[in-house]
Design a protein around this motif. Structure first.
Motif, PDB file in Angstrom:
ATOM      1  N   LEU A  57       0.831  -1.204   0.000  1.00 15.27           N
ATOM      2  CA  LEU A  57       0.000   0.000   0.000  1.00 15.27           C
ATOM      3  C   LEU A  57       0.863   1.251   0.000  1.00 15.27           C
ATOM      4  CD1 LEU A  57      -2.677   1.537   0.300  1.00 15.27           C
ATOM      5  CD2 LEU A  57      -2.541   1.125   2.773  1.00 15.27           C
ATOM      6  N   THR A  58       1.928   1.239   0.778  1.00  9.96           N
ATOM      7  CA  THR A  58       2.841   2.383   0.812  1.00  9.96           C
ATOM      8  C   THR A  58       3.448   2.628  -0.559  1.00  9.96           C
ATOM      9  OG1 THR A  58       3.336   2.021   3.150  1.00  9.96           O
ATOM     10  CG2 THR A  58       4.920   3.303   1.883  1.00  9.96           C
ATOM     11  N   GLY A  59       3.870   1.569  -1.216  1.00 12.09           N
ATOM     12  CA  GLY A  59       4.427   1.716  -2.561  1.00 12.09           C
ATOM     13  C   GLY A  59       3.430   2.293  -3.541  1.00 12.09           C
ATOM     14  N   ILE A  60       2.187   1.840  -3.457  1.00 10.27           N
ATOM     15  CA  ILE A  60       1.130   2.361  -4.323  1.00 10.27           C
ATOM     16  C   ILE A  60       0.950   3.863  -4.092  1.00 10.27           C
ATOM     17  CG2 ILE A  60      -1.367   2.327  -4.708  1.00 10.27           C
ATOM     18  CD1 ILE A  60      -1.213  -0.728  -4.080  1.00 10.27           C
ATOM     19  N   GLN A  61       0.917   4.260  -2.833  1.00  8.55           N
ATOM     20  CA  GLN A  61       0.673   5.671  -2.508  1.00  8.55           C
ATOM     21  C   GLN A  61       1.826   6.560  -2.955  1.00  8.55           C
ATOM     22  OE1 GLN A  61      -0.432   7.757   1.657  1.00  8.55           O
ATOM     23  NE2 GLN A  61      -1.837   6.170   0.986  1.00  8.55           N
ATOM     24  N   ILE A  62       3.046   6.085  -2.778  1.00  7.25           N
ATOM     25  CA  ILE A  62       4.205   6.865  -3.233  1.00  7.25           C
ATOM     26  C   ILE A  62       4.154   7.075  -4.739  1.00  7.25           C
ATOM     27  CG2 ILE A  62       6.719   6.802  -3.505  1.00  7.25           C
ATOM     28  CD1 ILE A  62       6.824   5.381  -0.777  1.00  7.25           C
ATOM     29  N   GLU A  63       3.783   6.036  -5.476  1.00  8.31           N
ATOM     30  CA  GLU A  63       3.736   6.133  -6.933  1.00  8.31           C
ATOM     31  C   GLU A  63       2.577   7.007  -7.399  1.00  8.31           C
ATOM     32  OE1 GLU A  63       5.857   4.744  -9.414  1.00  8.31           O
ATOM     33  OE2 GLU A  63       7.060   4.714  -7.574  1.00  8.31           O
ATOM     34  N   ARG A  64       1.423   6.848  -6.786  1.00  5.48           N
ATOM     35  CA  ARG A  64       0.227   7.555  -7.247  1.00  5.48           C
ATOM     36  C   ARG A  64       0.194   9.018  -6.812  1.00  5.48           C
ATOM     37  NH1 ARG A  64      -4.752   5.429  -7.795  1.00  5.48           N
ATOM     38  NH2 ARG A  64      -5.291   7.612  -8.169  1.00  5.48           N
ATOM     39  N   PHE A  65       0.687   9.302  -5.622  1.00  9.15           N
ATOM     40  CA  PHE A  65       0.509  10.633  -5.037  1.00  9.15           C
ATOM     41  C   PHE A  65       1.818  11.167  -4.454  1.00  9.15           C
ATOM     42  CE2 PHE A  65      -3.537   8.275  -4.492  1.00  9.15           C
ATOM     43  CZ  PHE A  65      -4.339   9.036  -5.343  1.00  9.15           C
ATOM     44  N   PRO A  66       2.842  11.349  -5.279  1.00 10.40           N
ATOM     45  CA  PRO A  66       4.141  11.789  -4.747  1.00 10.40           C
ATOM     46  C   PRO A  66       4.098  13.159  -4.085  1.00 10.40           C
ATOM     47  CG  PRO A  66       4.099  11.895  -7.155  1.00 10.40           C
ATOM     48  CD  PRO A  66       2.874  11.146  -6.750  1.00 10.40           C
ATOM     49  N   ASP A  67       3.249  14.059  -4.575  1.00 10.00           N
ATOM     50  CA  ASP A  67       3.196  15.396  -3.982  1.00 10.00           C
ATOM     51  C   ASP A  67       2.622  15.349  -2.565  1.00 10.00           C
ATOM     52  OD1 ASP A  67       4.258  16.469  -6.278  1.00 10.00           O
ATOM     53  OD2 ASP A  67       2.315  17.004  -7.141  1.00 10.00           O
ATOM     54  N   TYR A  68       1.583  14.554  -2.369  1.00 15.69           N
ATOM     55  CA  TYR A  68       1.000  14.440  -1.030  1.00 15.69           C
ATOM     56  C   TYR A  68       1.855  13.571  -0.117  1.00 15.69           C
ATOM     57  CZ  TYR A  68      -3.223  16.702  -2.754  1.00 15.69           C
ATOM     58  OH  TYR A  68      -4.108  17.607  -3.272  1.00 15.69           O
ATOM     59  N   TYR A  69       2.627  12.662  -0.712  1.00 12.91           N
ATOM     60  CA  TYR A  69       3.503  11.827   0.125  1.00 12.91           C
ATOM     61  C   TYR A  69       4.484  12.687   0.912  1.00 12.91           C
ATOM     62  CZ  TYR A  69       7.035   8.516   1.581  1.00 12.91           C
ATOM     63  OH  TYR A  69       7.930   7.792   2.343  1.00 12.91           O
ATOM     64  N   ASP A  70       4.840  13.850   0.387  1.00 14.23           N
ATOM     65  CA  ASP A  70       5.781  14.738   1.084  1.00 14.23           C
ATOM     66  C   ASP A  70       5.289  15.119   2.483  1.00 14.23           C
ATOM     67  OD1 ASP A  70       7.420  14.674  -1.114  1.00 14.23           O
ATOM     68  OD2 ASP A  70       6.789  16.620  -1.899  1.00 14.23           O
ATOM     69  N   ILE A  71       3.973  15.076   2.722  1.00 16.38           N
ATOM     70  CA  ILE A  71       3.444  15.440   4.029  1.00 16.38           C
ATOM     71  C   ILE A  71       3.974  14.493   5.106  1.00 16.38           C
ATOM     72  CG2 ILE A  71       1.339  15.682   5.427  1.00 16.38           C
ATOM     73  CD1 ILE A  71      -0.151  16.425   2.865  1.00 16.38           C
ATOM     74  N   TYR A  72       4.201  13.233   4.752  1.00 18.48           N
ATOM     75  CA  TYR A  72       4.676  12.259   5.730  1.00 18.48           C
ATOM     76  C   TYR A  72       6.041  12.637   6.310  1.00 18.48           C
ATOM     77  CZ  TYR A  72       1.049   8.839   4.444  1.00 18.48           C
ATOM     78  OH  TYR A  72      -0.141   8.188   4.235  1.00 18.48           O
ATOM     79  N   ALA A  73       6.796  13.467   5.606  1.00 18.39           N
ATOM     80  CA  ALA A  73       8.129  13.854   6.074  1.00 18.39           C
ATOM     81  C   ALA A  73       8.120  15.113   6.928  1.00 18.39           C
ATOM     82  CB  ALA A  73       9.064  14.060   4.879  1.00 18.39           C
ATOM     83  N   GLU A  74       6.969  15.783   7.030  1.00 17.46           N
ATOM     84  CA  GLU A  74       6.907  17.011   7.812  1.00 17.46           C
ATOM     85  C   GLU A  74       7.064  16.670   9.295  1.00 17.46           C
ATOM     86  OE1 GLU A  74       3.564  19.458   6.800  1.00 17.46           O
ATOM     87  OE2 GLU A  74       3.871  19.171   4.639  1.00 17.46           O
ATOM     88  N   ARG A  75       7.892  17.425   9.984  1.00 21.12           N
ATOM     89  CA  ARG A  75       8.312  17.069  11.339  1.00 21.12           C
ATOM     90  C   ARG A  75       7.301  17.445  12.415  1.00 21.12           C
ATOM     91  NH1 ARG A  75      13.802  16.286  11.515  1.00 21.12           N
ATOM     92  NH2 ARG A  75      13.396  15.493  13.619  1.00 21.12           N
ATOM     93  N   SER A  76       6.448  18.427  12.149  1.00 23.62           N
ATOM     94  CA  SER A  76       5.465  18.818  13.164  1.00 23.62           C
ATOM     95  C   SER A  76       4.309  19.535  12.489  1.00 23.62           C
ATOM     96  CB  SER A  76       6.101  19.716  14.223  1.00 23.62           C
ATOM     97  OG  SER A  76       6.528  20.940  13.649  1.00 23.62           O
ATOM     98  N   PHE A  77       3.221  19.664  13.237  1.00 18.34           N
ATOM     99  CA  PHE A  77       2.044  20.377  12.742  1.00 18.34           C
ATOM    100  C   PHE A  77       1.297  20.956  13.939  1.00 18.34           C
ATOM    101  CE2 PHE A  77      -2.500  20.336  11.281  1.00 18.34           C
ATOM    102  CZ  PHE A  77      -2.365  21.339  10.330  1.00 18.34           C
ATOM    103  N   SER A  78       0.799  22.175  13.772  1.00 15.10           N
ATOM    104  CA  SER A  78       0.062  22.845  14.850  1.00 15.10           C
ATOM    105  C   SER A  78      -1.383  23.047  14.436  1.00 15.10           C
ATOM    106  CB  SER A  78       0.687  24.209  15.167  1.00 15.10           C
ATOM    107  OG  SER A  78       1.994  24.057  15.659  1.00 15.10           O
ATOM    108  N   TRP A  79      -2.285  22.748  15.378  1.00 18.62           N
ATOM    109  CA  TRP A  79      -3.700  23.026  15.159  1.00 18.62           C
ATOM    110  C   TRP A  79      -4.343  23.388  16.495  1.00 18.62           C
ATOM    111  CZ3 TRP A  79      -6.251  24.276  11.075  1.00 18.62           C
ATOM    112  CH2 TRP A  79      -7.646  24.387  11.149  1.00 18.62           C
ATOM    113  N   ASN A  80      -5.201  24.368  16.440  1.00 19.36           N
ATOM    114  CA  ASN A  80      -5.916  24.811  17.631  1.00 19.36           C
ATOM    115  C   ASN A  80      -4.945  25.236  18.733  1.00 19.36           C
ATOM    116  OD1 ASN A  80      -8.453  25.387  18.606  1.00 19.36           O
ATOM    117  ND2 ASN A  80      -8.907  23.316  19.301  1.00 19.36           N
ATOM    118  N   GLY A  81      -3.813  25.822  18.304  1.00 19.27           N
ATOM    119  CA  GLY A  81      -2.820  26.304  19.245  1.00 19.27           C
ATOM    120  C   GLY A  81      -1.957  25.231  19.872  1.00 19.27           C
ATOM    121  N   ILE A  82      -2.072  23.998  19.369  1.00 21.90           N
ATOM    122  CA  ILE A  82      -1.313  22.884  19.940  1.00 21.90           C
ATOM    123  C   ILE A  82      -0.404  22.303  18.861  1.00 21.90           C
ATOM    124  CG2 ILE A  82      -1.454  20.617  21.040  1.00 21.90           C
ATOM    125  CD1 ILE A  82      -4.270  21.421  21.988  1.00 21.90           C
ATOM    126  N   SER A  83       0.885  22.301  19.100  1.00 18.10           N
ATOM    127  CA  SER A  83       1.861  21.749  18.163  1.00 18.10           C
ATOM    128  C   SER A  83       2.218  20.323  18.584  1.00 18.10           C
ATOM    129  CB  SER A  83       3.125  22.612  18.133  1.00 18.10           C
ATOM    130  OG  SER A  83       4.067  22.061  17.229  1.00 18.10           O
TER     131      SER A  83
END
Length: 377
Positions: free
Chosen positions: A177-203
């Motif tokens: 499944l991971t291989g399929i996703q990397i091939e089909r959606f490389p631009d969105y796959y980049d999100i998996y490498a993001e180190r942090s995310f903040s929402w509602n004031g909570i990181s």
């Protein structure tokens, strides 16, 4: 309704007995796959359905990305957070959460980041309600789509990975499944490498222990429950080579971190894909009975690659299996098979074809050849 597409990502399965050694791991389930070839380099109980915990969310993400691709969602689409998504997926549930506020509206792209980086159960339930009408209905859609993608071990009962006796998928299918996703959606796959995310004031930090600690690591997803133990789907790329590792059933975060480093290091340092023969290569000649030419050339139409641990390359053997052809022989006719094996276990068979035509000799030539054969006994 989502419009679905078939994937071209394939995994080549070799006999499990060839892939169980020579490395060892404390993980209950593990697999290493070479991304470009789809060859399984190592496995341990990798084909047995297991509880995937939050690694389930890779499939949830797949469904969302396919909905975006089909035009059923856009990055800017606003989804309303239900009371149920807030209650079951929020901080009070004791599970991973994005800290979404009930009745608030959140864009698809923000929910995706909360789902991937923060492993938000509330984000997963929100997507399930939008795409399936309810989480159980969405889980059925996940299962159906997984089967369409060839992930035959998959049965999903929710969008989050919350423990359920019937909620299962194998480590091998998670890697596929991971291989399929990397091939089909490389631009969105980049999100998996993001180190942090903040929402509602909570990181919140990405929990993948390889990010920043293993050169080339760029995904994918952790998971842990009391039933599944600690698991990880990880992928990394070095010098144009990508390897994907799945592990599960470990006892702690620290053990998961250690085993993940061990397996991903082994994936690059201990295994290689050997290209033994390439498409169009001449494979020698065969004798031809009753032919105007005494021999005919052989050619292979496949590129033959096999996985090899660095200590086992010398164990890989090749031989050609054939029966002497009788003229006439047409160019392109299958005449033999190349057999690749390791320690007596067959890895693959590849047809070999005539590189040119060979006409039959005339009547008197055939008589002379027959007499000569009888004289030789």
């Amino acid at each position: 309704m989502l419009r679905f597409f078939l994937s071209i990502f394939l995994v080549i399965l070799l006999p499990a007995s060839l892939l169980a050694a020579p490395i060892q791991t404390d993980a209950k389930q593990a697999v290493i796959i070479d991304h470009d070839t789809g060859i399984v380099l190592f496995e341990k109980n990798a084909r047995d359905p297991m509880p995937p915990a939050s690694m389930t969310k890779i499939m949830t993400v797949q469904m969302v990305l396919e909905a975006i691709d089909a035009g059923d969602l856009s990055e800017d689409t606003l989804l309303t957070i239900s009371e149920d998504a807030w209650r079951r997926g929020g901080a009070a549930s004791g599970a991973s959460t994005m800290f979404l506020a009930p009745r608030s509206e959140v864009s698809v792209i923000d929910l995706l980041r909360g789902l991937i980086i923060q492993s938000g159960n509330d984000a997963a339930i929100t997507f399930a309600e939008r795409l399936g009408g309810s989480e159980p209905a969405f889980a059925d859609m996940m299962t159906q789509r997984a089967r369409e993608l060839g992930l035959d071990s998959a049965t999903f009962r929710n969008a989050t990975g919350w423990p359920n006796e019937e909620h299962r998928i194998s480590a091998l299918d998670l890697a596929k499944l991971t291989g399929i996703q990397i091939e089909r959606f490389p631009d969105y796959y980049d999100i998996y490498a993001e180190r942090s995310f903040s929402w509602n004031g909570i990181s919140q930090d990405n929990r993948n222990p390889l990010l920043g600690n293993f050169t080339g690591a760029d995904g994918v997803k952790t998971g842990s429950t009391s039933v599944a133990g600690f698991g990880l789907v990880a992928s990394a790329e070095r010098n144009g080579i990508r390897r994907t590792v799945v592990l599960n059933g470990l006892t702690s975060q620290s053990e998961r971190r250690r085993v993940a480093m061990e397996l991903m290091t082994a994936a690059f340092d201990q295994f290689s894909i050997l290209q033994l023969y390439e498409n169009g290569l001449s494979m020698g000649e065969l004798p031809v009975y009753l032919g105007k030419s005494e021999t005919v050339g052989l050619v292979i139409r496949d590129t033959v690659t096999v996985p090899a641990h660095r200590s086992e390359r010398r164990l890989i053997k090749a031989r050609i299996d054939y029966v002497t052809p009788t003229a006439p022989v047409d160019a392109g006719a299958k005449l033999a098979e190349l057999i690749i094996s390791k320690e007596g276990v067959e890895l693959g068979r590849y047809p070999l074809y005539a590189s040119e035509s060979v006409d039959r000799i005339g009547f008197f030539g055939r008589v002379a050849t027959s007499l000569a054969q009888k004289i030789r006994g």
